[in-house]
Design a protein around this motif. Sequence first.
Motif, mmCIF file in Angstrom:
data_model
loop_
_atom_site.group_PDB
_atom_site.id
_atom_site.type_symbol
_atom_site.label_atom_id
_atom_site.label_comp_id
_atom_site.label_asym_id
_atom_site.label_seq_id
_atom_site.Cartn_x
_atom_site.Cartn_y
_atom_site.Cartn_z
ATOM 1 N N UNK A 39 0.822 -1.220 0.000
ATOM 2 C CA UNK A 39 0.000 0.000 0.000
ATOM 3 C C UNK A 39 0.851 1.262 0.000
ATOM 4 N N UNK A 40 1.999 1.241 0.693
ATOM 5 C CA UNK A 40 2.867 2.427 0.693
ATOM 6 C C UNK A 40 3.367 2.730 -0.716
ATOM 7 N N UNK A 41 3.799 1.691 -1.425
ATOM 8 C CA UNK A 41 4.292 1.874 -2.790
ATOM 9 C C UNK A 41 3.175 2.336 -3.717
ATOM 10 N N UNK A 42 1.991 1.742 -3.578
ATOM 11 C CA UNK A 42 0.849 2.140 -4.403
ATOM 12 C C UNK A 42 0.501 3.602 -4.148
ATOM 13 N N UNK A 43 0.374 3.974 -2.883
ATOM 14 C CA UNK A 43 0.008 5.352 -2.553
ATOM 15 C C UNK A 43 1.052 6.341 -3.054
ATOM 16 N N UNK A 44 2.328 6.013 -2.874
ATOM 17 C CA UNK A 44 3.396 6.896 -3.329
ATOM 18 C C UNK A 44 3.393 7.023 -4.851
ATOM 19 N N UNK A 45 3.192 5.916 -5.548
ATOM 20 C CA UNK A 45 3.171 5.932 -7.019
ATOM 21 C C UNK A 45 2.001 6.758 -7.548
ATOM 22 N N UNK A 46 0.841 6.600 -6.925
ATOM 23 C CA UNK A 46 -0.327 7.365 -7.359
ATOM 24 C C UNK A 46 -0.141 8.855 -7.080
ATOM 25 N N UNK A 47 0.461 9.188 -5.955
ATOM 26 C CA UNK A 47 0.705 10.593 -5.631
ATOM 27 C C UNK A 47 1.706 11.227 -6.595
ATOM 28 N N UNK A 48 2.595 10.414 -7.151
ATOM 29 C CA UNK A 48 3.611 10.926 -8.079
ATOM 30 C C UNK A 48 3.065 11.138 -9.485
#
Length: 174
Positions: free
Chosen positions: A92-101
């Motif tokens: 979830x951290x990677x998903x959230x960070x990728x979407x925010x980018x």
Amino acid sequence: MAFDLCGHGDSTGEANVLRAVADDVIEMVRREPAPLVVVGASVGGLAAIAALGEPDVARRVAGLILVDVVPESDPDRVRAWLSEAGLRDQRTDLVDDSLAAGPELHATAVAAQVPILLVRGETSSLTDAEVDRFLAGRPVSVARVPDAGHLVARDAPEELARIISEQAGIWLAT
């Protein structure tokens, strides 16, 4: 050459932010003889776009092939798709960070001076609106793969290999 990004495949490590995955791509591009054609599927495609933000990396890349990913997707739709696929609680951290980018990745992709091919599965998780937004920003070629979804390499490996080989041959010959 194919390699596992940190936290993927048989590799060790854990990637909690997109930058960690992009750093893997940057290191790979810097170690290999130029020119290169970089292929990235899903988060690997996002990491490849982020890597193009490094001028020395961008100079070494003859072309970028994105497999069923665009730099900026609708976060709510992606999360819903992940839930349907039973993947919502993974990374979830990677998903959230990728979407925010997404906006930054979109700007990097639009500014990149390398040709881009988007390979879409016929039953892709991408929406036409997401693809259209990407195509409106810069020239991008699109190839559709019948009988493939988001995991094109799993669903149609021979067709994906043919597309990559053909396009890489063109870009590396120029």
